[in-house]
Scaffold this motif. Structure first.
Motif, PDB file in Angstrom:
ATOM      1  N   ASN A 174       5.061 -75.833 -31.920  1.00 21.29           N
ATOM      2  CA  ASN A 174       5.520 -74.729 -32.778  1.00 21.29           C
ATOM      3  C   ASN A 174       4.571 -74.342 -33.911  1.00 21.29           C
ATOM      4  OD1 ASN A 174       5.813 -76.989 -34.305  1.00 21.29           O
ATOM      5  ND2 ASN A 174       8.019 -76.815 -34.624  1.00 21.29           N
ATOM      6  N   VAL A 175       3.331 -74.816 -33.872  1.00 20.89           N
ATOM      7  CA  VAL A 175       2.370 -74.439 -34.918  1.00 20.89           C
ATOM      8  C   VAL A 175       1.335 -73.487 -34.317  1.00 20.89           C
ATOM      9  CG1 VAL A 175       0.694 -75.253 -36.610  1.00 20.89           C
ATOM     10  CG2 VAL A 175       2.719 -76.636 -36.108  1.00 20.89           C
ATOM     11  N   TYR A 176       1.246 -72.294 -34.876  1.00 19.74           N
ATOM     12  CA  TYR A 176       0.344 -71.260 -34.364  1.00 19.74           C
ATOM     13  C   TYR A 176      -0.511 -70.690 -35.497  1.00 19.74           C
ATOM     14  CZ  TYR A 176       3.171 -71.107 -30.091  1.00 19.74           C
ATOM     15  OH  TYR A 176       3.811 -71.434 -28.926  1.00 19.74           O
ATOM     16  N   ASP A 177      -1.722 -70.276 -35.127  1.00 17.25           N
ATOM     17  CA  ASP A 177      -2.588 -69.523 -36.034  1.00 17.25           C
ATOM     18  C   ASP A 177      -2.548 -68.075 -35.529  1.00 17.25           C
ATOM     19  OD1 ASP A 177      -4.458 -68.771 -37.902  1.00 17.25           O
ATOM     20  OD2 ASP A 177      -6.187 -69.524 -36.761  1.00 17.25           O
ATOM     21  N   ILE A 178      -1.915 -67.198 -36.285  1.00 15.76           N
ATOM     22  CA  ILE A 178      -1.645 -65.845 -35.787  1.00 15.76           C
ATOM     23  C   ILE A 178      -2.677 -64.846 -36.304  1.00 15.76           C
ATOM     24  CG2 ILE A 178       0.031 -63.952 -35.774  1.00 15.76           C
ATOM     25  CD1 ILE A 178       2.230 -66.107 -35.870  1.00 15.76           C
ATOM     26  N   TYR A 179      -3.305 -64.166 -35.345  1.00 13.90           N
ATOM     27  CA  TYR A 179      -4.273 -63.123 -35.675  1.00 13.90           C
ATOM     28  C   TYR A 179      -3.675 -61.751 -35.391  1.00 13.90           C
ATOM     29  CZ  TYR A 179      -8.602 -65.490 -36.932  1.00 13.90           C
ATOM     30  OH  TYR A 179      -9.565 -66.201 -37.590  1.00 13.90           O
ATOM     31  N   THR A 180      -3.752 -60.884 -36.374  1.00 13.35           N
ATOM     32  CA  THR A 180      -3.401 -59.478 -36.194  1.00 13.35           C
ATOM     33  C   THR A 180      -4.698 -58.667 -36.231  1.00 13.35           C
ATOM     34  OG1 THR A 180      -3.203 -59.153 -38.575  1.00 13.35           O
ATOM     35  CG2 THR A 180      -1.183 -59.775 -37.371  1.00 13.35           C
ATOM     36  N   TYR A 181      -4.592 -57.397 -35.878  1.00 10.57           N
ATOM     37  CA  TYR A 181      -5.740 -56.495 -35.957  1.00 10.57           C
ATOM     38  C   TYR A 181      -6.301 -56.477 -37.385  1.00 10.57           C
ATOM     39  CZ  TYR A 181      -8.273 -52.044 -36.090  1.00 10.57           C
ATOM     40  OH  TYR A 181      -9.236 -51.075 -36.278  1.00 10.57           O
ATOM     41  N   GLU A 182      -5.392 -56.380 -38.359  1.00  4.85           N
ATOM     42  CA  GLU A 182      -5.817 -56.288 -39.766  1.00  4.85           C
ATOM     43  C   GLU A 182      -6.535 -57.560 -40.217  1.00  4.85           C
ATOM     44  OE1 GLU A 182      -2.749 -53.423 -38.849  1.00  4.85           O
ATOM     45  OE2 GLU A 182      -2.738 -55.611 -38.635  1.00  4.85           O
ATOM     46  N   ARG A 183      -5.987 -58.710 -39.819  1.00  4.68           N
ATOM     47  CA  ARG A 183      -6.626 -59.970 -40.214  1.00  4.68           C
ATOM     48  C   ARG A 183      -8.017 -60.086 -39.608  1.00  4.68           C
ATOM     49  NH1 ARG A 183      -5.000 -66.291 -38.692  1.00  4.68           N
ATOM     50  NH2 ARG A 183      -6.945 -67.143 -39.510  1.00  4.68           N
ATOM     51  N   PHE A 184      -8.155 -59.701 -38.339  1.00  3.83           N
ATOM     52  CA  PHE A 184      -9.460 -59.790 -37.677  1.00  3.83           C
ATOM     53  C   PHE A 184     -10.494 -58.940 -38.401  1.00  3.83           C
ATOM     54  CE2 PHE A 184     -12.757 -58.267 -34.895  1.00  3.83           C
ATOM     55  CZ  PHE A 184     -13.179 -59.414 -34.252  1.00  3.83           C
TER      56      PHE A 184
END
Length: 296
Positions: free
Chosen positions: A162-172
């Motif tokens: 249940n541990v994720y590193d989440i990338y969005t377009y904005e973060r990238f």
């Protein structure tokens, strides 16, 4: 669902979850054999991980994408593609088909095409549903960063279920200073050691990113070779064929016809009948996970 509300599609890289689950438990010698003595640690870990992802991201629809064979169109482009990967452990081999069967038994929509990678199916799903759905991708490595766009996020597996590193377009864009599509061009220079293609010898991630920020693309760098230092120019000129080839290998193929009806991707209902089916197959850990996540 109202007409204004977009569906939220969860896309799972099935093989990535299977491998991760297998190695997480096999490292401690835990294989959880079934009544026939066949290991099930990867199968059960995959299902538990996927179920947990549905409980975290709360999608309305989902699909599991699979690598169907070791040989893909990228091997036709480059003999060395993924040639450095060891053969799978004997305890893992029977679990490939078992995992796909369990995924179908649970009712998840599964996709696999010979000659294509799961990444290409995921990329084609993103292209198909771009703007028509919110999309979350569950993945283990950074190859898919090139697919980011508004409405698409990638959840990289980090720890446990249940541990994720989440990338969005904005973060990238904020972190890299380039567009996600330009990530393909940086990989053309750096290559990919896990996939076995070298890129340009002597050019690492920082230099590759600097070149793409300044010149925009592989072609832009080549057109500006005269502006580079003699050392940098020499490196690129010596590996220019591999640079072009590495870009082809790095780019995800997004043109497969994946235009399935949204109804076919609906999250299956976990009921008593489904529970009994899974239990009858001997997957007690999956049943326990499902009971804890989906109990009424």
């Amino acid at each position: 669902m109202s007409t204004e509300e977009k569906p939220h599609i969860l896309l799972i890289d099935g093989m990535a979850l299977l491998f991760r689950s297998f190695f997480a438990t096999s490292a401690m010698g835990h294989y959880f054999p079934n009544a026939e003595g066949t290991p099930t640690n990867g199968v059960q870990g995959f299902a538990r991980h996927t179920m947990t992802a549905t409980s975290i991201f709360k999608p309305t629809h989902m699909a599991v994408c699979w690598d169907m064979s070791a040989h893909t169109f990228r091997n036709d482009l480059f003999d060395g593609y993924k040639a450095n990967r060891p053969a799978p452990a004997p305890e893992l081999v029977p679990q490939f088909d078992m995992t796909r069967s369990v995924s179908e038994l649970i009712g998840w929509k599964n996709y696999g095409i010979l000659g294509m990678e799961a990444d290409d199916l995921i990329g084609s799903m993103v292209e198909t549903w771009d703007g028509k759905a919110e999309i979350t991708i569950v993945k283990g490595d950074k190859d898919l960063l090139q697919l980011l766009r508004p409405g698409v996020q990638i959840a990289f597996m980090k720890k446990g279920y249940n541990v994720y590193d989440i990338y969005t377009y904005e973060r990238f864009v904020e972190e890299y200073g380039i567009s996600p599509k330009q990530f393909i061009d940086t990989k053309a220079f750096t290559g990919d050691t896990s996939d076995g293609y070298p890129g340009v010898k002597g050019i690492g991630p920082k230099t590759a990113l600097k070149l793409i920020k300044e010149y925009g693309s592989v072609e832009g760098v080549i057109e500006a070779l005269h502006e580079l230092t003699p050392g940098m120019r020499k490196k690129i000129e010596e590996d220019i064929d591999m640079l072009h080839l590495s870009r082809k290998l790095a780019e995800i193929h997004c043109a497969i016809d994946m235009n399935d009806s949204i109804e076919n991707l609906a999250i299956p209902i976990y009921d008593t009948e489904k529970r009994e089916l899974i239990e009858r197959e001997g997957y007690s850990m999956i049943v326990r996970q499902a009971d804890s996540l989906f109990k009424k």
